[in-house]
Design a protein around this motif. Structure first.
Motif, short mmCIF file in Angstrom:
data_model
loop_
_atom_site.label_atom_id
_atom_site.label_comp_id
_atom_site.label_asym_id
_atom_site.label_seq_id
_atom_site.Cartn_x
_atom_site.Cartn_y
_atom_site.Cartn_z
N ALA A 168 -1.25 0.78 15.78
CA ALA A 168 -0.88 0.26 14.46
C ALA A 168 0.48 -0.43 14.54
O ALA A 168 1.42 0.09 15.13
CB ALA A 168 -0.84 1.38 13.43
N GLU A 169 0.58 -1.63 13.93
CA GLU A 169 1.84 -2.39 13.96
C GLU A 169 2.40 -2.66 12.57
O GLU A 169 3.58 -3.00 12.43
CB GLU A 169 1.60 -3.74 14.67
CG GLU A 169 1.20 -3.58 16.13
CD GLU A 169 0.97 -4.92 16.81
OE1 GLU A 169 1.05 -5.95 16.10
OE2 GLU A 169 0.72 -4.94 18.03
N SER A 170 1.59 -2.57 11.54
CA SER A 170 2.08 -2.76 10.17
C SER A 170 1.36 -1.77 9.25
O SER A 170 0.22 -1.38 9.52
CB SER A 170 1.84 -4.20 9.69
OG SER A 170 0.46 -4.48 9.59
N TRP A 171 2.04 -1.39 8.16
CA TRP A 171 1.52 -0.36 7.27
C TRP A 171 1.73 -0.77 5.81
O TRP A 171 2.73 -1.42 5.48
CB TRP A 171 2.23 0.98 7.52
CG TRP A 171 2.11 1.47 8.93
CD1 TRP A 171 1.20 2.34 9.43
CD2 TRP A 171 2.94 1.09 10.04
NE1 TRP A 171 1.38 2.54 10.77
CE2 TRP A 171 2.45 1.78 11.18
CE3 TRP A 171 4.03 0.24 10.18
CZ2 TRP A 171 3.02 1.64 12.43
CZ3 TRP A 171 4.59 0.10 11.43
CH2 TRP A 171 4.10 0.79 12.54
N GLU A 172 0.81 -0.35 4.97
CA GLU A 172 0.92 -0.55 3.52
C GLU A 172 0.47 0.74 2.83
O GLU A 172 -0.72 1.06 2.79
CB GLU A 172 0.05 -1.72 3.05
CG GLU A 172 0.50 -3.06 3.60
CD GLU A 172 -0.36 -4.22 3.11
OE1 GLU A 172 -1.02 -4.04 2.06
OE2 GLU A 172 -0.39 -5.27 3.76
N TRP A 173 1.48 1.48 2.31
CA TRP A 173 1.22 2.74 1.62
C TRP A 173 1.19 2.50 0.11
O TRP A 173 2.07 1.85 -0.44
CB TRP A 173 2.30 3.77 1.93
CG TRP A 173 2.36 4.25 3.35
CD1 TRP A 173 3.09 3.74 4.36
CD2 TRP A 173 1.66 5.38 3.90
NE1 TRP A 173 2.90 4.44 5.52
CE2 TRP A 173 2.03 5.48 5.27
CE3 TRP A 173 0.78 6.32 3.38
CZ2 TRP A 173 1.54 6.47 6.11
CZ3 TRP A 173 0.28 7.31 4.22
CH2 TRP A 173 0.66 7.38 5.57
N ARG A 174 0.17 3.03 -0.56
CA ARG A 174 0.10 3.03 -2.03
C ARG A 174 -0.19 4.45 -2.49
O ARG A 174 -1.14 5.07 -2.02
CB ARG A 174 -1.00 2.08 -2.52
CG ARG A 174 -0.71 0.61 -2.22
CD ARG A 174 -1.90 -0.27 -2.60
NE ARG A 174 -1.62 -1.68 -2.46
CZ ARG A 174 -1.75 -2.36 -1.33
NH1 ARG A 174 -2.15 -1.72 -0.23
NH2 ARG A 174 -1.48 -3.65 -1.28
N PHE A 175 0.65 4.95 -3.42
CA PHE A 175 0.57 6.36 -3.81
C PHE A 175 -0.03 6.57 -5.20
O PHE A 175 0.05 7.66 -5.76
CB PHE A 175 1.95 7.00 -3.73
CG PHE A 175 2.49 7.03 -2.32
CD1 PHE A 175 1.97 7.89 -1.37
CD2 PHE A 175 3.50 6.16 -1.93
CE1 PHE A 175 2.45 7.91 -0.08
CE2 PHE A 175 3.98 6.17 -0.63
CZ PHE A 175 3.45 7.05 0.30
N GLY A 176 -0.62 5.54 -5.78
CA GLY A 176 -1.44 5.71 -6.97
C GLY A 176 -0.71 5.76 -8.29
O GLY A 176 -1.34 6.00 -9.33
N GLU A 177 0.60 5.53 -8.30
CA GLU A 177 1.33 5.54 -9.57
C GLU A 177 1.73 4.14 -10.02
O GLU A 177 2.13 3.94 -11.17
CB GLU A 177 2.59 6.43 -9.46
CG GLU A 177 2.26 7.89 -9.32
CD GLU A 177 3.48 8.78 -9.49
OE1 GLU A 177 3.38 9.78 -10.22
OE2 GLU A 177 4.54 8.46 -8.91
N THR A 178 1.66 3.14 -9.14
CA THR A 178 1.95 1.75 -9.49
C THR A 178 0.88 0.87 -8.86
O THR A 178 0.06 1.34 -8.07
CB THR A 178 3.34 1.32 -8.98
OG1 THR A 178 3.33 1.31 -7.55
CG2 THR A 178 4.42 2.24 -9.48
N ASN A 179 0.91 -0.41 -9.21
CA ASN A 179 -0.02 -1.38 -8.63
C ASN A 179 0.57 -2.09 -7.42
O ASN A 179 -0.01 -3.07 -6.94
CB ASN A 179 -0.44 -2.41 -9.68
CG ASN A 179 -1.23 -1.78 -10.80
OD1 ASN A 179 -2.00 -0.86 -10.57
ND2 ASN A 179 -1.03 -2.27 -12.02
N LYS A 180 1.72 -1.64 -6.95
CA LYS A 180 2.43 -2.30 -5.86
C LYS A 180 2.34 -1.48 -4.58
O LYS A 180 1.93 -0.33 -4.58
CB LYS A 180 3.91 -2.52 -6.23
CG LYS A 180 4.13 -3.16 -7.59
CD LYS A 180 3.55 -4.56 -7.67
CE LYS A 180 3.83 -5.20 -9.01
NZ LYS A 180 3.23 -6.53 -9.14
N VAL A 181 2.73 -2.11 -3.47
CA VAL A 181 2.86 -1.40 -2.20
C VAL A 181 4.14 -0.58 -2.26
O VAL A 181 5.23 -1.11 -2.51
CB VAL A 181 2.88 -2.38 -1.01
CG1 VAL A 181 3.07 -1.62 0.29
CG2 VAL A 181 1.61 -3.21 -0.97
#
Length: 368
Positions: A168-181
């Motif tokens: 893995a070289e790049s990551w995008e975490w979303r935690f469910g409280e906003t519509n953003k990364v």
């Protein structure tokens, strides 16, 4: 003789009547009325003649559609090769933004029938009805991101997340409280601000076909009760003295952090910036000035592959990629959400790499 006299009197009476009518017409007649009608007639004739002289025959009857499959999420290429065309407007039938080039790429997020309309030179309209089918691709479990997450957490506690996906070289975490990364790091921490069920998702290497999702339930935090000391007072206690007339309404505002150059970020400008990246004249931090920081765009290539903005930047910089065609899509906050790219293969660079490999092999053979 009497007949002649009577006839003469009759003629005299008719003449007097005619003179009376003419005098009345002269009094009520306005010369401006026929002038007005004549002017309207002349203008109408000139307008018809002008349209007839400048009329251009519309010889565009169709446009090209190139797609591997008409399915949800797949990139479809629309193009027009007609002669004497100098302007284009593409309407894709899904309330998306209009495209203004002879060759554009578009993908649909929902299945169904869509009427695609092309307007050439502001006068030739061509319509085609296309049907978008549901996505039927299978998920490769080996490409799914791998991370651990607790089932229950307490509101306000800081939780640590770490990706364990190989290569893995790049990551995008979303935690469910906003519509953003929420995070672009391999290892990050997050604090949930509200109770309830949350959907935590992770995308690695810009592969949006393989998204790992885990459910977390956030337990409400118990409020500590403060002990109040009782005391006597001469003033009678009013239980309603600290109660406001109406509870204040809190408006949740999503913060949007825009780059300083986002006002100039149209398709042509982004294309020019990519050319500067190819020549090594723009750093990644300067490149980000044209986008919204927490809503970076997805890069979609002509062959249907996707990548993150960061991967796209370093690929262009390293391989000296030349962009053949580029289009953008923006949301209501003027943030670029999708960049569709049709790139040329740098044959010179590929040949140079192949020649270097051949020279390396020959040198090793002679050394032995």
């Amino acid at each position: 003789m009497e007949i002649i006299i009577e006839f003469t009197k009759f003629n005299i009476s008719i003449s007097k009547t005619s003179m009376f009518v003419l005098n009345q017409l002269k009094k009520s007649f306005d010369i401006k009325v026929p002038i007005l009608f004549l002017s309207v007639f002349v203008i109408s004739v000139l307008s018809i003649v002008y349209k007839f002289v400048n009329k251009q025959e519309c010889d565009v009857t169709t446009f090209n559609i190139d797609a591997v499959s008409y399915r949800v999420g797949e990139l479809i290429i629309f193009s027009d090769n007609s002669k004497n065309a100098h302007s284009w407007r593409w309407y894709f039938g899904d309330n998306s933004q209009i495209s203004f080039r002879s060759k554009v790429g578009h993908s649909y997020s929902k299945e169904g029938e869509y009427m695609v309309t092309l307007v050439v030179n502001n006068q030739c309209n061509i319509d085609k009805l296309i049907t978008i089918l549901p996505r039927t691709e299978t998920i490769n479990e080996s490409l799914m991101p791998k991370f651990k997450a607790p089932t229950y957490v307490l509101e306000g506690d800081e939780i640590e997340f770490e990706d364990r996906t190989s290569s893995a070289e790049s990551w995008e975490w979303r935690f469910g409280e906003t519509n953003k990364v929420d995070s672009f790091d391999e290892k990050c921490t997050y604090t949930f601000d509200s109770p309830g069920e949350k959907m935590v998702s992770l995308v690695v290497n810009g592969d949006y076909k393989h998204v790992a999702i885990k459910k977390i339930f956030v337990i409400p935090k118990k409020e500590k009760k403060e002990k109040k000391e009782r005391y006597k007072s001469e003033v009678p206690w009013n239980p309603f003295q600290n109660v406001p007339d109406a509870p204040p309404e809190e408006e949740k505002v999503t913060k949007i952090e825009k780059g300083p150059e986002i006002g100039n970020a149209d398709a042509n400008r982004i294309n020019d910036i990519v050319d500067l990246v190819t020549n090594g004249k723009v750093t990644y931090d300067d490149f980000l000035k044209y986008f919204c920081k927490y809503d970076l765009p997805l890069i979609v290539y002509k062959d249907g592959k996707t990548s993150s903005l960061k991967s796209f930047y370093y690929q262009v910089k390293k391989e000296k990629v030349k962009i053949k065609n580029l289009s953008i899509q923006k949301n209501q906050d003027d943030c670029i959400t999708v960049i569709t790219v049709d790139k040329n293969i740098n044959l010179f660079l590929k040949l140079a790499q192949n020649n270097n490999m051949i020279a390396f092999v020959i040198n090793n053979l002679f050394m032995k």
